[in-house]
Write a protein that holds these residues in place. Sequence first.
Motif, PDB file in Angstrom:
ATOM      1  N   ALA A  60       0.834  -1.200   0.000  1.00 53.80           N
ATOM      2  CA  ALA A  60       0.000   0.000   0.000  1.00 53.80           C
ATOM      3  C   ALA A  60       0.873   1.256   0.000  1.00 53.80           C
ATOM      4  CB  ALA A  60      -0.923  -0.005   1.221  1.00 53.80           C
ATOM      5  N   ASP A  61       1.949   1.221   0.799  1.00 51.52           N
ATOM      6  CA  ASP A  61       2.867   2.367   0.830  1.00 51.52           C
ATOM      7  C   ASP A  61       3.536   2.573  -0.525  1.00 51.52           C
ATOM      8  OD1 ASP A  61       2.272   2.858   3.462  1.00 51.52           O
ATOM      9  OD2 ASP A  61       3.991   1.761   4.262  1.00 51.52           O
ATOM     10  N   ILE A  62       3.904   1.458  -1.160  1.00 48.65           N
ATOM     11  CA  ILE A  62       4.540   1.553  -2.483  1.00 48.65           C
ATOM     12  C   ILE A  62       3.567   2.136  -3.508  1.00 48.65           C
ATOM     13  CG2 ILE A  62       5.461   0.186  -4.399  1.00 48.65           C
ATOM     14  CD1 ILE A  62       6.627  -1.736  -2.287  1.00 48.65           C
ATOM     15  N   ALA A  63       2.321   1.630  -3.468  1.00 48.23           N
ATOM     16  CA  ALA A  63       1.306   2.146  -4.396  1.00 48.23           C
ATOM     17  C   ALA A  63       1.057   3.631  -4.157  1.00 48.23           C
ATOM     18  CB  ALA A  63       0.005   1.354  -4.235  1.00 48.23           C
ATOM     19  N   LYS A  64       1.015   4.033  -2.877  1.00 45.97           N
ATOM     20  CA  LYS A  64       0.813   5.440  -2.543  1.00 45.97           C
ATOM     21  C   LYS A  64       1.973   6.293  -3.046  1.00 45.97           C
ATOM     22  CE  LYS A  64      -0.108   8.473   1.405  1.00 45.97           C
ATOM     23  NZ  LYS A  64      -0.283   8.521   2.882  1.00 45.97           N
ATOM     24  N   ALA A  65       3.187   5.762  -2.886  1.00 36.56           N
ATOM     25  CA  ALA A  65       4.369   6.488  -3.357  1.00 36.56           C
ATOM     26  C   ALA A  65       4.344   6.655  -4.868  1.00 36.56           C
ATOM     27  CB  ALA A  65       5.638   5.748  -2.920  1.00 36.56           C
ATOM     28  N   HIS A  66       3.952   5.590  -5.576  1.00 31.96           N
ATOM     29  CA  HIS A  66       3.853   5.672  -7.041  1.00 31.96           C
ATOM     30  C   HIS A  66       2.811   6.720  -7.457  1.00 31.96           C
ATOM     31  CE1 HIS A  66       6.677   2.638  -8.157  1.00 31.96           C
ATOM     32  NE2 HIS A  66       6.022   1.635  -7.585  1.00 31.96           N
ATOM     33  N   ALA A  67       1.682   6.731  -6.731  1.00 33.38           N
ATOM     34  CA  ALA A  67       0.633   7.704  -7.052  1.00 33.38           C
ATOM     35  C   ALA A  67       1.126   9.132  -6.814  1.00 33.38           C
ATOM     36  CB  ALA A  67      -0.614   7.423  -6.200  1.00 33.38           C
ATOM     37  N   GLN A  68       1.867   9.321  -5.725  1.00 30.00           N
ATOM     38  CA  GLN A  68       2.400  10.654  -5.423  1.00 30.00           C
ATOM     39  C   GLN A  68       3.427  11.080  -6.468  1.00 30.00           C
ATOM     40  OE1 GLN A  68       3.825  10.012  -1.426  1.00 30.00           O
ATOM     41  NE2 GLN A  68       1.906  10.684  -0.490  1.00 30.00           N
ATOM     42  N   ARG A  75       2.026  17.501 -12.179  1.00 29.42           N
ATOM     43  CA  ARG A  75       2.115  18.916 -11.801  1.00 29.42           C
ATOM     44  C   ARG A  75       3.309  19.584 -12.466  1.00 29.42           C
ATOM     45  NH1 ARG A  75       0.835  17.145  -6.448  1.00 29.42           N
ATOM     46  NH2 ARG A  75       3.019  17.388  -5.873  1.00 29.42           N
ATOM     47  N   GLN A  76       4.425  18.851 -12.556  1.00 32.08           N
ATOM     48  CA  GLN A  76       5.611  19.416 -13.188  1.00 32.08           C
ATOM     49  C   GLN A  76       5.357  19.684 -14.671  1.00 32.08           C
ATOM     50  OE1 GLN A  76       9.095  16.968 -12.913  1.00 32.08           O
ATOM     51  NE2 GLN A  76      10.383  18.377 -14.058  1.00 32.08           N
ATOM     52  N   LYS A  77       4.715  18.723 -15.356  1.00 35.45           N
ATOM     53  CA  LYS A  77       4.417  18.910 -16.781  1.00 35.45           C
ATOM     54  C   LYS A  77       3.466  20.085 -16.989  1.00 35.45           C
ATOM     55  CE  LYS A  77       5.187  14.114 -18.214  1.00 35.45           C
ATOM     56  NZ  LYS A  77       4.569  12.883 -18.773  1.00 35.45           N
ATOM     57  N   GLU A  78       2.474  20.201 -16.082  1.00 35.73           N
ATOM     58  CA  GLU A  78       1.531  21.313 -16.184  1.00 35.73           C
ATOM     59  C   GLU A  78       2.244  22.650 -15.979  1.00 35.73           C
ATOM     60  OE1 GLU A  78      -2.663  22.867 -14.127  1.00 35.73           O
ATOM     61  OE2 GLU A  78      -1.646  21.068 -13.389  1.00 35.73           O
ATOM     62  N   ALA A  79       3.167  22.669 -14.999  1.00 32.52           N
ATOM     63  CA  ALA A  79       3.921  23.898 -14.748  1.00 32.52           C
ATOM     64  C   ALA A  79       4.812  24.247 -15.934  1.00 32.52           C
ATOM     65  CB  ALA A  79       4.773  23.728 -13.487  1.00 32.52           C
ATOM     66  N   GLU A  80       5.428  23.231 -16.545  1.00 32.58           N
ATOM     67  CA  GLU A  80       6.281  23.471 -17.709  1.00 32.58           C
ATOM     68  C   GLU A  80       5.458  23.998 -18.881  1.00 32.58           C
ATOM     69  OE1 GLU A  80       8.126  19.729 -18.368  1.00 32.58           O
ATOM     70  OE2 GLU A  80       9.672  20.003 -16.829  1.00 32.58           O
ATOM     71  N   LEU A  81       4.243  23.446 -19.061  1.00 31.79           N
ATOM     72  CA  LEU A  81       3.366  23.898 -20.141  1.00 31.79           C
ATOM     73  C   LEU A  81       2.957  25.350 -19.926  1.00 31.79           C
ATOM     74  CD1 LEU A  81       1.690  23.353 -22.656  1.00 31.79           C
ATOM     75  CD2 LEU A  81      -0.121  22.456 -21.186  1.00 31.79           C
ATOM     76  N   LYS A  82       2.587  25.688 -18.681  1.00 27.00           N
ATOM     77  CA  LYS A  82       2.187  27.063 -18.387  1.00 27.00           C
ATOM     78  C   LYS A  82       3.359  28.019 -18.589  1.00 27.00           C
ATOM     79  CE  LYS A  82      -1.560  26.044 -15.148  1.00 27.00           C
ATOM     80  NZ  LYS A  82      -2.047  26.164 -13.759  1.00 27.00           N
ATOM     81  N   LEU A  83       4.555  27.570 -18.175  1.00 25.79           N
ATOM     82  CA  LEU A  83       5.744  28.409 -18.361  1.00 25.79           C
ATOM     83  C   LEU A  83       6.004  28.650 -19.843  1.00 25.79           C
ATOM     84  CD1 LEU A  83       8.189  29.860 -17.193  1.00 25.79           C
ATOM     85  CD2 LEU A  83       9.417  27.675 -17.187  1.00 25.79           C
TER      86      LEU A  83
END
Length: 233
Positions: A60-68, A75-83
Amino acid sequence: MLIALGFAAVAAVAVGLATTVVVRLQHIEAENAERELQAYKADSEAKISAAEAVGHAAQADIAKAHAQIAEANARQKEAELKLEQIRSKIGPRIIDKDKLVGLLKGKLTSAAAIMYSANVPDGFATGQQLVNALREAGWKAFVMGAIPPNSPFLNDAPNLYETDANGAVIGTGSGLVLISPEGEMYSPESGPRFETAYESLSMAIAQSMGSTGGRTDPSVQKGLIYILIFARL
């Protein structure tokens, strides 16, 4: 004789008792072994269950880490697109000259007077690029300079423009607004309708630079199209 028989009887009884005791001890030993076995099994099952619980928690911790991680990447891709979008808006406009010329070749031509907002850093440079492209396509084009603060182009039709938080006038899409005395299509009394120079230019700029604003103004000199350069949205 009788004595011998007595001893034999006593011996038989003793053997019987001994056998009973041995059987009883073996039974007790078997019961103890069974209890130890059951206790061992219960302990083992408990340890296995605990290990499985730890394993499930770890999964469960591994799955949570993958999701995070996936969320952080998104979020990084969205920020790069906005930039990149911000950079494309505030950076100097680079006109695809060959594309613009190709879209205008063979179409009706006109004269273009280019003006730019005084608060747009790339206004003059964009105007020069337009002049070069339009002249190559057979147009007469020139840069008039910055739009005066009291110009009717800024005040007579405010619905054509949008302003930013500072009140500066901004264009739409490409940042260009076209003003012409003629409409998009000319409809003579007889014969087919045909594309005007205004419509050809509007469509060519939209396909090579982005959408434009525009309107007709009968007071504008016939055969002249104003191209106004504003900041991009």
